[in-house]
Design an enzyme around this catalytic site. Structure first.
Site, short mmCIF file in Angstrom:
data_model
loop_
_atom_site.label_atom_id
_atom_site.label_comp_id
_atom_site.label_asym_id
_atom_site.label_seq_id
_atom_site.Cartn_x
_atom_site.Cartn_y
_atom_site.Cartn_z
N GLU A 193 104.45 69.26 77.01
CA GLU A 193 105.38 70.29 77.25
C GLU A 193 106.33 70.08 78.22
O GLU A 193 106.14 69.89 79.38
CB GLU A 193 104.70 71.53 77.55
N LYS A 198 98.29 81.65 75.63
CA LYS A 198 98.34 81.10 77.07
C LYS A 198 98.25 82.13 77.82
O LYS A 198 98.93 83.20 78.12
CB LYS A 198 99.78 80.50 76.99
#
Length: 201
Positions: A33, A122
């Site tokens: 990411e 998350k």
């Protein structure tokens, strides 16, 4: 089985991202990411996709708007990670054919995210939710829900999180900080992979 480790390259530059991506993949970390508050993040994501898109899931973090989702899709990104639960971002992510990982810390946020199509949750910052908090929330989540701890997690506490059923982890400064060389990242990634493999159920 792929390791559920997301490498968060906050602050990475396009001129270094390919070398860093290579050492991560060599170490066995295949989800990467690039946060949108990094320098020229779309350039970095595009370079990672061009070089490693067939071997790794590449995407963006700190994504706050639907327009950013579309921008990431335009360079070939496959996943969108956010610090918050924004139904518009989740829905746009899924409409673009990408995986959505919104930030959550409460049951309300978890269920809102799932109702709008999130692929995984998350838990951020994980040190605020804690393992006891996650354990309580997981008791009411659908059993198949993928959960990731991000913020204050690392090799020294992987085992505690695995005990309460976490799926995986997002690792930022434990893998990469501004100024780290590919060699630095390789060493850190190797340590994280070794601990993950040793401690996962």
């Amino acid at each position: 089985m792929p390791r559920e480790i997301i490498a968060i390259l906050r602050g990475v530059r396009p001129d270094e991202v390919v070398a860093i991506g290579q050492v991560l993949i060599d170490a066995g970390i295949t989800t990467i990411e690039v946060p949108m508050n990094s320098p020229n993040p779309l350039d970095s994501i595009g370079l990672l996709v061009d070089n490693f898109g067939d071997r790794a899931a590449i995407g963006a973090g700190t994504v706050l708007t639907g327009q950013t989702v579309r921008d990431v899709a335009s360079v070939g990104g496959k996943l969108i990670v956010s610090p918050d639960t924004n139904p518009d971002v989740i829905e746009e992510t899924r409409a673009c054919g990408m995986a959505s990982f919104p930030g959550v810390s409460t049951p309300t946020e978890c269920f809102t995210a799932l109702r709008h199509g999130a692929n995984g949750l998350k838990f951020f910052p994980a040190f605020l939710v804690g393992t006891k908090g996650l354990s309580a929330i997981k008791a009411v989540l659908p059993k198949e829900t993928k959960t990731y701890a991000v913020g204050g997690v690392g090799p020294d506490n992987f085992a505690d999180w695995f005990k309460v059923g976490i799926t995986g982890f997002g690792i930022g400064s434990g893998i990469y900080s501004v100024g780290h060389s590919p060699d630095d990242v390789a060493k850190r990634a190797a340590e994280i992979v070794k601990a993950f493999d040793a401690q996962r159920p």
